[in-house]
Design an enzyme around this catalytic site. Structure first.
Site, mmCIF file in Angstrom:
data_model
loop_
_atom_site.group_PDB
_atom_site.id
_atom_site.type_symbol
_atom_site.label_atom_id
_atom_site.label_comp_id
_atom_site.label_asym_id
_atom_site.label_seq_id
_atom_site.Cartn_x
_atom_site.Cartn_y
_atom_site.Cartn_z
ATOM 1 N N LYS A 189 4.616 -9.301 1.983
ATOM 2 C CA LYS A 189 3.780 -8.269 1.123
ATOM 3 C C LYS A 189 4.340 -7.933 -0.137
ATOM 4 O O LYS A 189 5.475 -7.544 -0.322
ATOM 5 C CB LYS A 189 3.524 -6.955 2.087
ATOM 6 C CG LYS A 189 2.447 -5.698 1.555
ATOM 7 C CD LYS A 189 2.294 -4.706 2.601
ATOM 8 C CE LYS A 189 1.488 -3.595 1.941
ATOM 9 N NZ LYS A 189 1.344 -2.623 2.879
ATOM 10 N N SER B 52 -3.574 -1.548 4.048
ATOM 11 C CA SER B 52 -3.207 -2.179 2.967
ATOM 12 C C SER B 52 -2.558 -3.627 3.052
ATOM 13 O O SER B 52 -2.364 -4.405 1.926
ATOM 14 C CB SER B 52 -2.436 -1.350 1.867
ATOM 15 O OG SER B 52 -0.985 -1.032 2.422
ATOM 16 N N SER C 192 -1.363 0.575 7.851
ATOM 17 C CA SER C 192 -1.515 -0.446 6.838
ATOM 18 C C SER C 192 -1.067 -1.735 7.563
ATOM 19 O O SER C 192 -1.257 -2.943 6.943
ATOM 20 C CB SER C 192 -1.008 -0.093 5.673
ATOM 21 O OG SER C 192 -1.671 0.643 4.921
#
Lengths: 472, 65
Positions: A88, A164, A188
């Protein structure tokens, strides 16, 4: 190197992490062939899904070639030797910028060092294939007003893939990667795992280092593994877990072998079912509630004793989490918000700015409540081996319908465990009538990740959901 | 915050104090919405009523709660 034939490239791309790692170690699979297969798949399909912010085609192939040479030379190999992973893009990798999917950091120079988790994956032999899309600073999104588009769900690109850690979830589910890292402050890792039909673990607070990760909320942030199977996830956590003195919240607690109990079954275990979160506090879509009922029935048939439990209302946890999260996030972003507000997405601004209007006593009272909730929850589950809890209350919703996003994004039961710090895993439990994934969470006492994996692996082995692939 | 119904002048002043003048000048409605949302969140927060209830301080999972 010798190659065992695969019927299709898709079969190769969807091999489990455990199998890929084992085949590379024995020389059955060339890391170069495998990596090239993933790169080809990404090249053919990711323009529809936007899961990557950056694909490192050249460096990952160079590293795959080096990994292959090491196998041929009979060198000692790490447990992830030659296996590609994704990060990420709020997690640092040396030589690359960390953008946080934001214009604010888009022009930052490359990082000079890896994050602690990146170092651990590389030390285990993993090779970095790319940086993944996220919601802006792990908070905004899905946003259409940033330099990069939001990632889309591989089961239906019109649907939200969760966030996210969107890109990480999408890429693993789509067979672009066997493993990726996400972060989890209000859910997330588990949200994209839920929406994309994969396995996502938020381990106990302090279990995985956050050093070198862009913070969102200092006291709620976690880093977690995302994979297609439970055993893969346990393998990845075995590499990630451990004390890191450079992370002030890191726990100096012995690390278990998370794969050691995967075959132990659930016979005789006492597992709680926390139903009121989804059938009283926040009414779940019936398809979600039915899937959870069915999963509970499966665990019962496998020999677990299921026990109904109650805790404080979901809203009590969710509000407490939100007050802490936005207060801490606002404190971190205050200077940029004052000087460069136009560079943020609309959804980030909408989510972070309420933090400006929370007071010191609001924040302190939330911390006081947090302690009460944490003590109370752990007291409730003290004689249980695990607890089943809903994850999302709805199947994945339409991504570019702002009203639906606003309505459904917060309909979830993941945030309580960022607040309490308990480990929580999202696990696929079926599909709705439109072929969209459904999931539940398994939660346990602090540092009981091995037990969560045991329950999850037993359920997974008795069901078929993890074997389904999205048709890209 | 003492008042949950700030008028526009007071809100502009508060935004300025907080360093959000630029944002308020461009998008006052966003600041109004953030203010309302933040205060609504604070209203919903269940506050411990025993003064002995301590905060979680720097939260650590196994040795601080």
């Amino acid at each position: 190197m010798s190659e065992q034939g695969f019927k299709t490239d898709e079969d190769l791309a969807f091999l489990s992490l455990v199998e890929v790692a084992a085949r590379i170690r024995t020389g059955d699979l060339s890391p170069v062939t495998y990596t090239q297969c993933l790169l080809d798949r990404i090249g053919a399909h990711d323009q529809q899904f936007d899961s990557f912010l950056r694909v490192l085609s050249e460096s990952v192939l160079r590293e795959a070639e080096a990994a292959e040479r090491a196998v041929l030379a009979g060198e000692t190999l790490g447990p992830l030797h030659g296996v590609p992973f994704g990060l990420k893009d709020i997690i640092d990798a040396a030589g690359l910028p960390t953008t946080a999917h934001s214009q604010i950091l888009a022009q930052q120079p490359p990082k000079t060092d890896d994050a602690a988790v990146t170092k651990r994956l590389r030390a285990a032999g993993g090779i970095l294939l790319g940086k993944m899309a996220t919601h802006e600073f792990a908070l905004g999104g899905p946003s259409f007003d940033l330099p990069w588009p939001p990632a889309r769900n591989p089961w239906n690109r019109e649907r939200f893939p969760g966030g996210s850690s969107s890109g990480s979830g999408v890429a693993v589910a789509a067979g672009f990667l066997p493993m990726a890292l996400g972060t989890d402050t209000g859910g997330s890792v588990r949200n994209p795992a839920t929406a994309c039909g994969i396995v996502g673990m938020k381990a106990t607070y302090g279990r995985v280092s956050r050093q070198g990760v862009v913070p969102l909320s200092y006291s709620l942030d976690h880093v977690g593994p995302m994979t297609r199977t439970v055993a893969d996830n346990a393998l990845m956590l075995n590499v990630l877990a451990g004390h890191d003195p450079t992370d002030p919240a890191s726990a100096d607690v012995p690390v278990a072998d998370y794969a050691s109990q995967l075959n132990h079954g659930v016979k005789g275990l006492r597992i709680g079912i926390l139903r009121h979160f989804h059938n009283r506090d926040m009414i779940a879509d019936p398809v979600v509630a039915t899937a959870i009922d069915e999963a509970v029935r499966v665990l019962q048939e496998l020999g677990a004793e299921m026990v109904e439990i109650e805790t404080e209302p979901l809203e009590t946890y969710s509000t407490c989490n939100r007050v802490i999260l936005v207060s801490e996030a606002y404190a971190m972003h205050r200077n940029w918000l004052a000087e460069r507000p136009n560079e943020y997405s609309a959804s980030f601004l909408e989510r972070v700015l309420p933090g400006a209007f929370l007071t010191a006593d609001d924040y302190v009272d939330a911390l006081r409540l947090r302690r009460k909730l944490t003590v109370g929850f752990n007291q409730t589950i003290r004689e249980l081996d695990g607890v089943i809890v809903a994850s999302s209350m709805d199947p994945p919703f339409v991504i570019d319908d702002a009203a639906e996003v606003a309505l459904k994004y917060s309909r979830q039961a993941r945030a309580p465990f960022n607040l309490t710090g308990n480990p929580a895993l999202s696990l696929p439990i079926g599909f709705d009538g439109d072929g969209l994934p459904l999931a539940m969470q398994i939660v346990a006492g602090n540092f009981q990740e091995a037990m969560i994996y045991r329950i999850a692996a037993t359920y997974e082995a008795a069901t078929i959901w993890h074997g389904r692939r999205p048709q890209l | 915050m003492s008042s949950d119904n700030l008028d526009d002048v007071a809100l502009a002043q508060l935004a300025r104090h907080l360093g959000l003048a630029k944002l308020y000048a461009a998008r006052p409605e966003l600041i109004r919405k953030a203010y309302d949302s933040g205060r609504a969140m604070a209203q919903r927060l269940q506050r411990p009523d025993d003064i002995a209830d301590e905060p979680s301080h720097i939260f650590q999972a196994d040795n601080n709660v």
